[in-house]
Scaffold this motif. Structure first.
Motif, PDB file in Angstrom:
ATOM      1  N   UNK A  45       4.591 -12.719   0.640  1.00  0.00           N
ATOM      2  CA  UNK A  45       3.471 -13.333   1.353  1.00  0.00           C
ATOM      3  C   UNK A  45       3.238 -12.681   2.710  1.00  0.00           C
ATOM      4  N   UNK A  46       4.279 -12.261   3.386  1.00  0.00           N
ATOM      5  CA  UNK A  46       4.111 -11.616   4.690  1.00  0.00           C
ATOM      6  C   UNK A  46       3.553 -10.208   4.537  1.00  0.00           C
ATOM      7  N   UNK A  47       4.038  -9.470   3.536  1.00  0.00           N
ATOM      8  CA  UNK A  47       3.491  -8.136   3.303  1.00  0.00           C
ATOM      9  C   UNK A  47       2.034  -8.220   2.872  1.00  0.00           C
ATOM     10  N   UNK A  48       1.710  -9.216   2.041  1.00  0.00           N
ATOM     11  CA  UNK A  48       0.344  -9.378   1.563  1.00  0.00           C
ATOM     12  C   UNK A  48      -0.595  -9.756   2.707  1.00  0.00           C
ATOM     13  N   UNK A  49      -0.158 -10.639   3.573  1.00  0.00           N
ATOM     14  CA  UNK A  49      -1.009 -11.045   4.697  1.00  0.00           C
ATOM     15  C   UNK A  49      -1.342  -9.848   5.577  1.00  0.00           C
ATOM     16  N   UNK A  50      -0.325  -9.007   5.880  1.00  0.00           N
ATOM     17  CA  UNK A  50      -0.558  -7.842   6.725  1.00  0.00           C
ATOM     18  C   UNK A  50      -1.464  -6.824   6.027  1.00  0.00           C
ATOM     19  N   UNK A  51      -1.265  -6.645   4.698  1.00  0.00           N
ATOM     20  CA  UNK A  51      -2.092  -5.693   3.950  1.00  0.00           C
ATOM     21  C   UNK A  51      -3.550  -6.129   3.929  1.00  0.00           C
ATOM     22  N   UNK A  76      13.068 -11.336  -9.544  1.00  0.00           N
ATOM     23  CA  UNK A  76      13.690 -10.443  -8.568  1.00  0.00           C
ATOM     24  C   UNK A  76      12.862  -9.183  -8.411  1.00  0.00           C
ATOM     25  N   UNK A  77      12.796  -8.674  -7.191  1.00  0.00           N
ATOM     26  CA  UNK A  77      12.193  -7.375  -6.952  1.00  0.00           C
ATOM     27  C   UNK A  77      10.895  -7.424  -6.172  1.00  0.00           C
ATOM     28  N   UNK A  78      10.608  -6.319  -5.489  1.00  0.00           N
ATOM     29  CA  UNK A  78       9.390  -6.223  -4.683  1.00  0.00           C
ATOM     30  C   UNK A  78       8.157  -5.904  -5.514  1.00  0.00           C
ATOM     31  N   UNK A 107       3.955  -3.546  -8.388  1.00  0.00           N
ATOM     32  CA  UNK A 107       3.893  -2.611  -7.278  1.00  0.00           C
ATOM     33  C   UNK A 107       4.246  -3.304  -5.979  1.00  0.00           C
ATOM     34  N   UNK A 108       4.807  -2.548  -5.057  1.00  0.00           N
ATOM     35  CA  UNK A 108       5.164  -3.078  -3.746  1.00  0.00           C
ATOM     36  C   UNK A 108       4.084  -2.712  -2.734  1.00  0.00           C
ATOM     37  N   UNK A 109       3.776  -3.645  -1.847  1.00  0.00           N
ATOM     38  CA  UNK A 109       2.761  -3.425  -0.813  1.00  0.00           C
ATOM     39  C   UNK A 109       3.422  -3.033   0.497  1.00  0.00           C
ATOM     40  N   UNK A 110       2.872  -2.003   1.137  1.00  0.00           N
ATOM     41  CA  UNK A 110       3.258  -1.713   2.512  1.00  0.00           C
ATOM     42  C   UNK A 110       2.323  -2.483   3.440  1.00  0.00           C
ATOM     43  N   UNK A 111       2.623  -2.529   4.714  1.00  0.00           N
ATOM     44  CA  UNK A 111       1.847  -3.355   5.642  1.00  0.00           C
ATOM     45  C   UNK A 111       0.436  -2.835   5.849  1.00  0.00           C
TER      46      UNK A 111
END
Length: 505
Positions: A45-51, A76-78, A107-111
Protein backbone atom coordinates in the motif's frame (compact mmCIF):
# COMPACT_ATOMS: atom_id res chain seq x y z
CA UNK A 1 -17.18 0.43 -5.82
CA UNK A 2 -15.68 -3.04 -6.11
CA UNK A 3 -13.31 -4.52 -8.67
CA UNK A 4 -11.05 -7.52 -8.93
CA UNK A 5 -7.87 -8.68 -10.59
CA UNK A 6 -5.89 -11.91 -10.35
CA UNK A 7 -2.39 -12.98 -9.38
CA UNK A 8 -0.68 -16.12 -8.09
CA UNK A 9 0.95 -17.46 -4.98
CA UNK A 10 3.53 -20.21 -5.19
CA UNK A 11 3.27 -23.69 -3.72
CA UNK A 12 6.49 -25.36 -4.82
CA UNK A 13 6.63 -25.14 -8.61
CA UNK A 14 2.86 -24.80 -8.78
CA UNK A 15 1.36 -21.30 -9.09
CA UNK A 16 -2.05 -21.09 -7.41
CA UNK A 17 -4.50 -18.44 -8.59
CA UNK A 18 -5.37 -15.67 -6.11
CA UNK A 19 -8.29 -13.28 -6.58
CA UNK A 20 -7.43 -9.70 -5.59
CA UNK A 21 -10.66 -7.94 -4.56
CA UNK A 22 -10.66 -4.18 -4.00
CA UNK A 23 -13.52 -2.19 -2.42
CA UNK A 24 -13.60 1.60 -2.18
CA UNK A 25 -16.32 2.71 0.25
CA UNK A 26 -17.35 5.73 2.27
CA UNK A 27 -15.81 6.06 5.71
CA UNK A 28 -12.71 7.24 7.47
CA UNK A 29 -9.70 7.29 5.07
CA UNK A 30 -7.82 4.00 5.37
CA UNK A 31 -6.00 1.48 3.20
CA UNK A 32 -5.90 -2.09 4.45
CA UNK A 33 -4.84 -5.41 2.86
CA UNK A 34 -6.32 -8.59 4.33
CA UNK A 35 -6.11 -12.28 3.47
CA UNK A 36 -3.00 -13.48 5.34
CA UNK A 37 -0.46 -11.12 3.70
CA UNK A 38 3.16 -11.20 4.83
CA UNK A 39 5.17 -8.06 5.54
CA UNK A 40 6.16 -7.53 1.88
CA UNK A 41 2.52 -7.75 0.77
CA UNK A 42 1.32 -5.41 3.52
CA UNK A 43 3.89 -2.81 2.49
CA UNK A 44 2.41 -2.76 -1.03
CA UNK A 45 0.00 0.00 0.00
CA UNK A 46 2.85 2.43 0.69
CA UNK A 47 4.64 1.64 -2.56
CA UNK A 48 1.36 1.93 -4.46
CA UNK A 49 0.49 5.28 -2.90
CA UNK A 50 3.88 6.73 -3.85
CA UNK A 51 3.67 5.29 -7.39
CA UNK A 52 0.24 6.82 -7.96
CA UNK A 53 1.42 10.21 -6.70
CA UNK A 54 4.30 10.07 -9.21
CA UNK A 55 1.66 9.61 -11.94
CA UNK A 56 -0.43 12.53 -10.65
CA UNK A 57 -3.15 10.28 -9.24
CA UNK A 58 -4.32 10.89 -5.66
CA UNK A 59 -6.13 8.28 -3.62
CA UNK A 60 -9.67 9.30 -2.63
CA UNK A 61 -10.44 10.12 0.99
CA UNK A 62 -12.34 6.88 1.45
CA UNK A 63 -11.89 3.48 3.01
CA UNK A 64 -9.96 1.14 0.68
CA UNK A 65 -9.98 -2.57 1.47
CA UNK A 66 -8.07 -5.17 -0.51
CA UNK A 67 -8.87 -8.83 0.10
CA UNK A 68 -6.62 -11.63 -1.19
CA UNK A 69 -8.82 -14.67 -1.75
CA UNK A 70 -8.71 -17.46 -0.65
CA UNK A 71 -8.18 -15.65 2.63
CA UNK A 72 -6.81 -18.68 4.51
CA UNK A 73 -3.86 -19.15 2.11
CA UNK A 74 -0.64 -17.37 3.16
CA UNK A 75 0.50 -14.70 0.65
CA UNK A 76 4.20 -13.91 0.34
CA UNK A 77 6.29 -11.72 -1.93
CA UNK A 78 6.44 -8.27 -3.48
CA UNK A 79 4.84 -9.49 -6.74
CA UNK A 80 1.42 -8.64 -5.26
CA UNK A 81 2.08 -4.90 -5.84
CA UNK A 82 0.94 -4.84 -9.47
CA UNK A 83 -2.30 -6.86 -9.05
CA UNK A 84 -3.28 -4.72 -6.05
CA UNK A 85 -2.63 -1.60 -8.13
CA UNK A 86 -4.63 -3.00 -11.05
CA UNK A 87 -7.62 -3.89 -8.86
CA UNK A 88 -7.55 -0.45 -7.22
CA UNK A 89 -7.35 1.39 -10.55
CA UNK A 90 -10.30 -0.68 -11.78
CA UNK A 91 -12.30 0.15 -8.63
CA UNK A 92 -11.57 3.85 -9.25
CA UNK A 93 -12.71 3.45 -12.88
CA UNK A 94 -9.27 4.44 -14.19
CA UNK A 95 -9.06 1.18 -16.16
CA UNK A 96 -11.96 -1.01 -17.36
CA UNK A 97 -13.04 -3.54 -14.76
CA UNK A 98 -13.70 -6.35 -17.22
CA UNK A 99 -10.16 -5.99 -18.64
CA UNK A 100 -8.67 -6.19 -15.15
CA UNK A 101 -10.68 -9.34 -14.41
CA UNK A 102 -9.29 -11.05 -17.51
CA UNK A 103 -5.69 -10.48 -16.38
CA UNK A 104 -3.28 -12.31 -14.10
CA UNK A 105 -0.70 -9.78 -12.91
CA UNK A 106 2.51 -9.91 -10.93
CA UNK A 107 5.24 -7.36 -10.39
CA UNK A 108 6.85 -5.13 -7.80
CA UNK A 109 6.33 -1.36 -7.84
CA UNK A 110 9.09 1.14 -7.24
CA UNK A 111 8.20 4.52 -5.73
CA UNK A 112 8.36 6.27 -9.10
CA UNK A 113 5.97 3.79 -10.71
CA UNK A 114 8.51 1.59 -12.49
CA UNK A 115 7.87 -2.16 -12.47
CA UNK A 116 10.63 -4.27 -10.93
CA UNK A 117 11.10 -7.88 -12.13
CA UNK A 118 10.11 -10.65 -9.74
CA UNK A 119 10.71 -14.39 -9.54
CA UNK A 120 8.21 -16.96 -10.77
CA UNK A 121 7.06 -15.40 -14.06
CA UNK A 122 7.25 -18.75 -15.87
CA UNK A 123 5.00 -20.72 -13.47
CA UNK A 124 2.68 -17.69 -13.29
CA UNK A 125 2.30 -17.78 -17.08
CA UNK A 126 1.42 -21.49 -16.84
CA UNK A 127 -1.33 -20.68 -14.31
CA UNK A 128 -2.61 -17.83 -16.50
CA UNK A 129 -2.79 -20.14 -19.52
CA UNK A 130 -4.73 -22.74 -17.54
CA UNK A 131 -7.17 -20.03 -16.37
CA UNK A 132 -7.50 -18.66 -19.94
CA UNK A 133 -6.32 -15.20 -18.90
CA UNK A 134 -3.59 -12.85 -20.11
CA UNK A 135 -0.47 -12.32 -18.01
CA UNK A 136 0.72 -8.82 -17.10
CA UNK A 137 4.26 -8.58 -15.75
CA UNK A 138 7.30 -6.27 -15.63
CA UNK A 139 9.16 -5.82 -18.90
CA UNK A 140 12.31 -7.78 -17.86
CA UNK A 141 10.13 -10.78 -16.92
CA UNK A 142 8.23 -10.87 -20.21
CA UNK A 143 10.80 -12.87 -22.20
CA UNK A 144 10.76 -15.59 -19.54
CA UNK A 145 6.95 -15.79 -19.27
CA UNK A 146 6.47 -15.81 -23.06
CA UNK A 147 8.03 -19.30 -23.27
CA UNK A 148 4.72 -20.82 -22.17
CA UNK A 149 3.07 -19.84 -25.42
CA UNK A 150 -0.44 -20.69 -24.25
CA UNK A 151 -1.41 -17.18 -23.21
CA UNK A 152 -0.82 -13.55 -24.15
CA UNK A 153 2.02 -12.03 -22.13
CA UNK A 154 2.03 -8.24 -21.69
CA UNK A 155 5.27 -6.81 -20.35
CA UNK A 156 5.09 -3.21 -19.12
CA UNK A 157 7.96 -0.94 -18.07
CA UNK A 158 5.90 1.03 -15.53
CA UNK A 159 2.43 1.54 -14.09
CA UNK A 160 1.70 4.40 -16.45
CA UNK A 161 2.20 2.07 -19.43
CA UNK A 162 -0.29 -0.35 -17.86
CA UNK A 163 -2.91 2.41 -17.64
CA UNK A 164 -2.28 3.51 -21.23
CA UNK A 165 -2.65 -0.08 -22.41
CA UNK A 166 -5.97 -0.76 -20.68
CA UNK A 167 -7.42 2.61 -21.71
CA UNK A 168 -6.44 2.01 -25.34
CA UNK A 169 -4.02 4.96 -25.59
CA UNK A 170 -0.92 2.83 -26.25
CA UNK A 171 -1.54 -0.94 -26.30
CA UNK A 172 1.40 -3.10 -25.24
CA UNK A 173 2.92 -5.47 -27.75
CA UNK A 174 2.92 -9.17 -26.71
CA UNK A 175 6.27 -10.24 -25.26
CA UNK A 176 8.59 -12.52 -27.23
CA UNK A 177 10.40 -15.52 -25.70
CA UNK A 178 14.02 -15.04 -24.67
CA UNK A 179 17.01 -16.61 -26.32
CA UNK A 180 17.77 -20.32 -26.13
CA UNK A 181 21.20 -20.61 -24.58
CA UNK A 182 23.49 -22.52 -26.90
CA UNK A 183 26.25 -24.93 -25.88
CA UNK A 184 28.86 -23.10 -23.85
CA UNK A 185 32.57 -23.81 -23.86
CA UNK A 186 32.61 -26.99 -21.81
CA UNK A 187 35.42 -28.93 -20.24
CA UNK A 188 36.43 -31.92 -22.34
CA UNK A 189 37.16 -35.49 -21.30
CA UNK A 190 40.20 -35.40 -23.55
CA UNK A 191 41.88 -33.30 -20.81
CA UNK A 192 41.86 -36.29 -18.46
CA UNK A 193 45.04 -38.37 -18.53
CA UNK A 194 44.61 -42.03 -17.62
CA UNK A 195 41.66 -42.99 -15.36
CA UNK A 196 40.13 -45.24 -18.03
CA UNK A 197 37.96 -47.09 -15.55
CA UNK A 198 36.59 -43.89 -14.05
CA UNK A 199 35.90 -42.54 -17.55
CA UNK A 200 33.97 -45.73 -18.34
CA UNK A 201 31.93 -45.36 -15.16
CA UNK A 202 31.20 -41.75 -16.06
CA UNK A 203 29.87 -42.86 -19.44
CA UNK A 204 27.63 -45.55 -17.92
CA UNK A 205 26.33 -43.11 -15.31
CA UNK A 206 25.46 -40.55 -17.98
CA UNK A 207 23.77 -43.13 -20.23
CA UNK A 208 21.39 -44.52 -17.59
CA UNK A 209 21.40 -41.76 -14.95
CA UNK A 210 23.06 -44.02 -12.39
CA UNK A 211 24.39 -42.51 -9.18
CA UNK A 212 28.16 -42.71 -8.88
CA UNK A 213 30.73 -42.58 -6.06
CA UNK A 214 34.43 -41.97 -6.71
CA UNK A 215 37.02 -42.68 -3.99
CA UNK A 216 40.63 -41.68 -4.43
CA UNK A 217 43.58 -39.77 -3.04
CA UNK A 218 43.67 -35.95 -3.25
CA UNK A 219 44.68 -34.79 -6.72
CA UNK A 220 43.77 -38.03 -8.47
CA UNK A 221 41.22 -36.29 -10.72
CA UNK A 222 37.83 -36.92 -9.07
CA UNK A 223 36.62 -33.32 -9.34
CA UNK A 224 38.10 -33.02 -12.82
CA UNK A 225 36.12 -36.04 -14.00
CA UNK A 226 32.88 -34.88 -12.39
CA UNK A 227 33.17 -31.42 -13.95
CA UNK A 228 33.18 -33.07 -17.38
CA UNK A 229 29.95 -34.97 -16.85
CA UNK A 230 27.78 -32.20 -18.45
CA UNK A 231 29.86 -32.42 -21.64
CA UNK A 232 28.71 -36.00 -22.32
CA UNK A 233 25.05 -35.63 -21.34
CA UNK A 234 22.41 -35.08 -24.07
CA UNK A 235 20.69 -31.67 -24.13
CA UNK A 236 17.41 -31.20 -22.31
CA UNK A 237 14.29 -32.06 -24.25
CA UNK A 238 11.76 -29.19 -24.60
CA UNK A 239 9.61 -30.68 -21.82
CA UNK A 240 12.62 -31.14 -19.53
CA UNK A 241 13.84 -27.61 -20.28
CA UNK A 242 10.47 -26.18 -19.25
CA UNK A 243 10.39 -28.31 -16.07
CA UNK A 244 13.87 -27.23 -15.07
CA UNK A 245 13.32 -23.58 -15.97
CA UNK A 246 10.21 -23.38 -13.77
CA UNK A 247 12.32 -24.32 -10.75
CA UNK A 248 15.09 -21.91 -11.74
CA UNK A 249 12.48 -19.19 -12.27
CA UNK A 250 11.35 -19.58 -8.65
CA UNK A 251 14.99 -19.36 -7.56
CA UNK A 252 15.63 -16.27 -9.73
CA UNK A 253 18.30 -18.03 -11.80
CA UNK A 254 16.99 -17.42 -15.34
CA UNK A 255 19.21 -14.99 -17.21
CA UNK A 256 17.23 -12.30 -19.09
CA UNK A 257 14.37 -14.67 -19.82
CA UNK A 258 16.56 -17.16 -21.67
CA UNK A 259 16.01 -20.89 -21.33
CA UNK A 260 18.98 -23.23 -21.48
CA UNK A 261 19.04 -26.67 -23.10
CA UNK A 262 22.14 -27.54 -21.07
CA UNK A 263 21.60 -29.82 -18.11
CA UNK A 264 22.13 -28.18 -14.70
CA UNK A 265 25.35 -28.87 -12.83
CA UNK A 266 25.23 -28.00 -9.14
CA UNK A 267 28.17 -28.43 -6.78
CA UNK A 268 27.31 -27.33 -3.21
CA UNK A 269 30.08 -26.95 -0.63
CA UNK A 270 30.27 -29.55 2.11
CA UNK A 271 29.34 -26.90 4.71
CA UNK A 272 25.89 -26.45 3.11
CA UNK A 273 22.95 -26.77 5.46
CA UNK A 274 20.05 -29.20 5.17
CA UNK A 275 17.74 -26.41 3.93
CA UNK A 276 20.29 -25.46 1.25
CA UNK A 277 20.52 -29.04 -0.02
CA UNK A 278 16.93 -30.32 0.14
CA UNK A 279 15.05 -27.00 0.26
CA UNK A 280 13.42 -25.01 3.00
CA UNK A 281 14.09 -21.75 4.77
CA UNK A 282 11.52 -19.06 5.48
CA UNK A 283 9.60 -19.55 2.23
CA UNK A 284 10.40 -23.24 1.61
CA UNK A 285 12.56 -22.43 -1.41
CA UNK A 286 13.95 -25.19 -3.67
CA UNK A 287 17.28 -26.66 -2.59
CA UNK A 288 20.27 -27.89 -4.56
CA UNK A 289 18.71 -31.27 -5.32
CA UNK A 290 15.77 -29.54 -7.04
CA UNK A 291 17.99 -27.00 -8.80
CA UNK A 292 19.84 -30.05 -10.19
CA UNK A 293 16.56 -31.53 -11.52
CA UNK A 294 17.23 -33.27 -14.87
CA UNK A 295 20.93 -32.57 -14.37
CA UNK A 296 23.91 -33.39 -12.15
CA UNK A 297 24.44 -32.87 -8.42
CA UNK A 298 28.15 -33.12 -7.61
CA UNK A 299 29.00 -33.45 -3.92
CA UNK A 300 32.74 -33.27 -3.35
CA UNK A 301 34.21 -34.32 0.00
CA UNK A 302 31.07 -36.40 0.45
CA UNK A 303 31.80 -37.79 3.96
CA UNK A 304 32.45 -34.23 5.19
CA UNK A 305 28.79 -33.26 4.73
CA UNK A 306 26.81 -33.38 7.99
CA UNK A 307 25.37 -36.84 8.60
CA UNK A 308 21.82 -35.47 8.81
CA UNK A 309 22.21 -33.79 5.41
CA UNK A 310 23.43 -36.98 3.76
CA UNK A 311 20.60 -39.04 5.19
CA UNK A 312 18.00 -36.66 3.76
CA UNK A 313 19.17 -37.66 0.27
CA UNK A 314 17.97 -41.25 0.62
CA UNK A 315 14.28 -40.71 -0.05
CA UNK A 316 14.63 -38.11 -2.89
CA UNK A 317 17.06 -40.44 -4.70
CA UNK A 318 14.39 -43.15 -4.74
CA UNK A 319 11.24 -41.08 -5.39
CA UNK A 320 12.54 -38.27 -7.62
CA UNK A 321 10.79 -35.62 -5.53
CA UNK A 322 11.19 -33.95 -2.15
CA UNK A 323 8.52 -32.68 0.23
CA UNK A 324 9.58 -29.71 2.37
CA UNK A 325 7.31 -30.08 5.40
CA UNK A 326 6.47 -27.08 7.55
CA UNK A 327 3.85 -26.54 10.23
CA UNK A 328 1.61 -24.54 7.88
CA UNK A 329 2.37 -26.15 4.52
CA UNK A 330 3.89 -29.10 2.64
CA UNK A 331 5.77 -27.95 -0.46
CA UNK A 332 6.68 -30.50 -3.13
CA UNK A 333 9.57 -30.09 -5.59
CA UNK A 334 10.77 -32.49 -8.32
CA UNK A 335 14.38 -33.66 -8.03
CA UNK A 336 15.32 -36.33 -10.59
CA UNK A 337 19.07 -35.75 -10.52
CA UNK A 338 22.23 -37.71 -11.19
CA UNK A 339 24.29 -37.79 -7.98
CA UNK A 340 28.06 -37.84 -8.44
CA UNK A 341 29.92 -38.02 -5.13
CA UNK A 342 33.64 -37.87 -4.47
CA UNK A 343 35.55 -38.85 -1.33
CA UNK A 344 39.06 -39.35 -0.09
CA UNK A 345 39.82 -42.90 1.13
CA UNK A 346 40.49 -41.59 4.65
CA UNK A 347 40.78 -38.33 6.59
CA UNK A 348 44.32 -37.55 5.43
CA UNK A 349 43.62 -38.98 1.97
CA UNK A 350 46.73 -41.15 1.60
CA UNK A 351 45.49 -44.54 2.78
CA UNK A 352 47.16 -46.44 -0.09
CA UNK A 353 50.51 -44.62 0.16
CA UNK A 354 52.72 -46.25 2.85
CA UNK A 355 55.08 -43.27 2.84
CA UNK A 356 52.36 -40.69 3.59
CA UNK A 357 49.57 -42.59 5.37
CA UNK A 358 48.92 -42.05 9.05
CA UNK A 359 49.58 -44.58 11.81
CA UNK A 360 45.90 -45.59 12.05
CA UNK A 361 45.79 -47.43 8.71
CA UNK A 362 43.51 -49.20 7.84
CA UNK A 363 41.10 -48.26 10.64
CA UNK A 364 41.16 -44.60 9.62
CA UNK A 365 39.76 -45.48 6.19
CA UNK A 366 36.97 -47.61 7.63
CA UNK A 367 36.01 -44.85 10.06
CA UNK A 368 36.07 -42.14 7.40
CA UNK A 369 33.99 -43.92 4.75
CA UNK A 370 31.82 -45.23 7.58
CA UNK A 371 30.33 -41.76 7.76
CA UNK A 372 28.38 -42.80 4.67
CA UNK A 373 25.63 -45.02 6.05
CA UNK A 374 24.91 -48.44 4.59
CA UNK A 375 21.46 -47.45 3.23
CA UNK A 376 22.97 -44.43 1.47
CA UNK A 377 25.94 -46.38 0.09
CA UNK A 378 23.42 -48.94 -1.18
CA UNK A 379 21.98 -46.28 -3.49
CA UNK A 380 25.19 -45.81 -5.48
CA UNK A 381 25.01 -47.93 -8.62
CA UNK A 382 28.63 -47.28 -9.57
CA UNK A 383 31.52 -47.19 -7.11
CA UNK A 384 34.93 -46.42 -8.53
CA UNK A 385 38.42 -46.27 -7.06
CA UNK A 386 40.38 -43.43 -8.66
CA UNK A 387 44.12 -44.07 -8.21
CA UNK A 388 46.71 -41.29 -8.48
CA UNK A 389 48.07 -40.60 -11.95
CA UNK A 390 51.80 -41.09 -12.37
CA UNK A 391 54.03 -38.22 -13.44
CA UNK A 392 54.98 -40.15 -16.58
CA UNK A 393 51.32 -40.30 -17.66
CA UNK A 394 50.97 -36.55 -17.25
CA UNK A 395 53.69 -35.96 -19.84
CA UNK A 396 52.01 -38.16 -22.43
CA UNK A 397 50.02 -36.53 -25.25
CA UNK A 398 46.23 -36.62 -25.09
CA UNK A 399 45.14 -40.15 -25.89
CA UNK A 400 41.68 -40.44 -24.40
CA UNK A 401 38.44 -39.93 -26.30
CA UNK A 402 37.00 -36.45 -26.47
CA UNK A 403 33.64 -35.66 -24.90
CA UNK A 404 31.92 -35.49 -28.29
CA UNK A 405 32.65 -39.16 -29.06
CA UNK A 406 31.43 -40.32 -25.66
CA UNK A 407 28.39 -38.05 -25.90
CA UNK A 408 27.39 -39.74 -29.17
CA UNK A 409 27.31 -43.16 -27.50
CA UNK A 410 25.43 -41.75 -24.52
CA UNK A 411 22.87 -40.12 -26.82
CA UNK A 412 22.39 -43.38 -28.72
CA UNK A 413 21.83 -45.28 -25.46
CA UNK A 414 19.38 -42.63 -24.22
CA UNK A 415 17.54 -42.86 -27.55
CA UNK A 416 17.12 -46.63 -27.09
CA UNK A 417 15.72 -46.03 -23.61
CA UNK A 418 13.35 -43.38 -24.90
CA UNK A 419 11.92 -45.84 -27.41
CA UNK A 420 11.75 -48.60 -24.80
CA UNK A 421 9.84 -46.49 -22.27
CA UNK A 422 7.61 -44.68 -24.76
CA UNK A 423 4.46 -46.05 -23.11
CA UNK A 424 5.60 -45.37 -19.54
CA UNK A 425 5.21 -41.70 -18.59
CA UNK A 426 6.89 -42.10 -15.19
CA UNK A 427 10.02 -43.81 -16.58
CA UNK A 428 12.56 -42.03 -18.77
CA UNK A 429 15.86 -43.85 -18.15
CA UNK A 430 16.99 -47.28 -16.98
CA UNK A 431 17.66 -46.06 -13.44
CA UNK A 432 13.92 -45.46 -12.99
CA UNK A 433 12.72 -48.89 -14.15
CA UNK A 434 11.39 -51.21 -11.47
CA UNK A 435 9.10 -54.16 -10.83
CA UNK A 436 7.77 -56.11 -13.79
CA UNK A 437 9.14 -53.53 -16.22
CA UNK A 438 12.70 -54.03 -14.94
CA UNK A 439 12.31 -57.80 -15.09
CA UNK A 440 11.06 -57.55 -18.65
CA UNK A 441 13.89 -55.36 -19.97
CA UNK A 442 16.90 -56.42 -17.89
CA UNK A 443 16.64 -60.16 -17.21
CA UNK A 444 20.03 -61.54 -18.33
CA UNK A 445 20.70 -64.78 -20.17
CA UNK A 446 21.28 -68.03 -18.29
CA UNK A 447 25.01 -67.41 -17.75
CA UNK A 448 24.34 -63.85 -16.59
CA UNK A 449 21.68 -65.03 -14.11
CA UNK A 450 24.04 -67.66 -12.73
CA UNK A 451 26.78 -65.09 -12.22
CA UNK A 452 24.45 -62.60 -10.57
CA UNK A 453 23.05 -65.25 -8.22
CA UNK A 454 26.55 -66.32 -7.24
CA UNK A 455 27.62 -62.71 -6.53
CA UNK A 456 24.45 -61.96 -4.56
CA UNK A 457 25.06 -64.96 -2.29
CA UNK A 458 28.80 -64.40 -1.94
CA UNK A 459 28.75 -60.67 -1.19
CA UNK A 460 25.32 -60.33 0.39
CA UNK A 461 23.69 -58.00 -2.11
CA UNK A 462 20.52 -56.41 -0.81
CA UNK A 463 17.35 -56.60 -2.88
CA UNK A 464 17.93 -52.97 -3.88
CA UNK A 465 21.52 -53.75 -4.83
CA UNK A 466 20.42 -56.74 -6.90
CA UNK A 467 18.00 -54.64 -8.92
CA UNK A 468 20.49 -51.81 -9.32
CA UNK A 469 23.00 -54.25 -10.82
CA UNK A 470 20.32 -55.26 -13.33
CA UNK A 471 19.68 -51.63 -14.26
CA UNK A 472 23.39 -50.94 -14.79
CA UNK A 473 23.76 -54.11 -16.85
CA UNK A 474 20.85 -52.98 -19.03
CA UNK A 475 22.58 -49.62 -19.58
CA UNK A 476 25.87 -51.29 -20.49
CA UNK A 477 23.99 -53.42 -23.02
CA UNK A 478 22.42 -50.25 -24.45
CA UNK A 479 25.87 -48.69 -24.85
CA UNK A 480 26.96 -51.84 -26.70
CA UNK A 481 23.84 -51.75 -28.87
CA UNK A 482 22.83 -55.19 -27.60
CA UNK A 483 19.20 -56.27 -27.52
CA UNK A 484 19.58 -58.61 -24.52
CA UNK A 485 21.61 -58.45 -21.32
CA UNK A 486 24.42 -60.99 -21.38
CA UNK A 487 27.02 -62.29 -18.90
CA UNK A 488 29.71 -59.68 -19.83
CA UNK A 489 27.25 -56.87 -19.13
CA UNK A 490 26.38 -58.35 -15.74
CA UNK A 491 30.06 -58.91 -14.93
CA UNK A 492 30.96 -55.29 -15.60
CA UNK A 493 27.96 -54.02 -13.61
CA UNK A 494 28.96 -56.23 -10.66
CA UNK A 495 32.57 -55.04 -10.83
CA UNK A 496 31.45 -51.44 -10.35
CA UNK A 497 29.10 -52.43 -7.53
CA UNK A 498 31.85 -54.15 -5.54
CA UNK A 499 34.73 -51.78 -6.28
CA UNK A 500 34.40 -49.86 -3.00
CA UNK A 501 33.39 -51.58 0.22
CA UNK A 502 33.39 -55.13 -1.18
CA UNK A 503 29.60 -55.40 -1.21
CA UNK A 504 26.53 -53.81 0.36
CA UNK A 505 26.83 -52.52 3.90
Amino acid sequence: MTARAYTVTFDGVEARLVEVQCAVAAGLPAFSIVGLPDKAVSEARDRLRAALVSMGVALPSKRITVNLSPADLPKEGSHFDLPVALALLAALDVVPRDAAERTVALGELSLDGRLVPVIGALPAAMAAAEADRALLCPQPSGAEAAWVGGTQVLAAPDLAAVVRHFTGQAPLEPAEPGEVTGPAQQRDLADVKGQERARRALEIAAAGRHHMLMVGAPGSGKSMLAARMPSILPPLSPAEALETSMIHSLAGLLDEGGISRLRPFREPHHTASMAAIVGGGRSAKPGEISLAHNGVLFMDEFPEFPRAVLETLRQPIETGEVVVARANAHTRYPCRFLLVAAANPCKCGYLADPARACARVPQCGEDYLGRISGPLMDRFDLRVEVPPVSYADLDLPEAGECSASVADRVAAARSRQQERFAGHDAVRVNAEAEGALLKDIATPDAEGRALLTQVAERFGLSARGYHRVLRVARTIADLDGARDVARPHVAEAVSFRLAVGGGDR
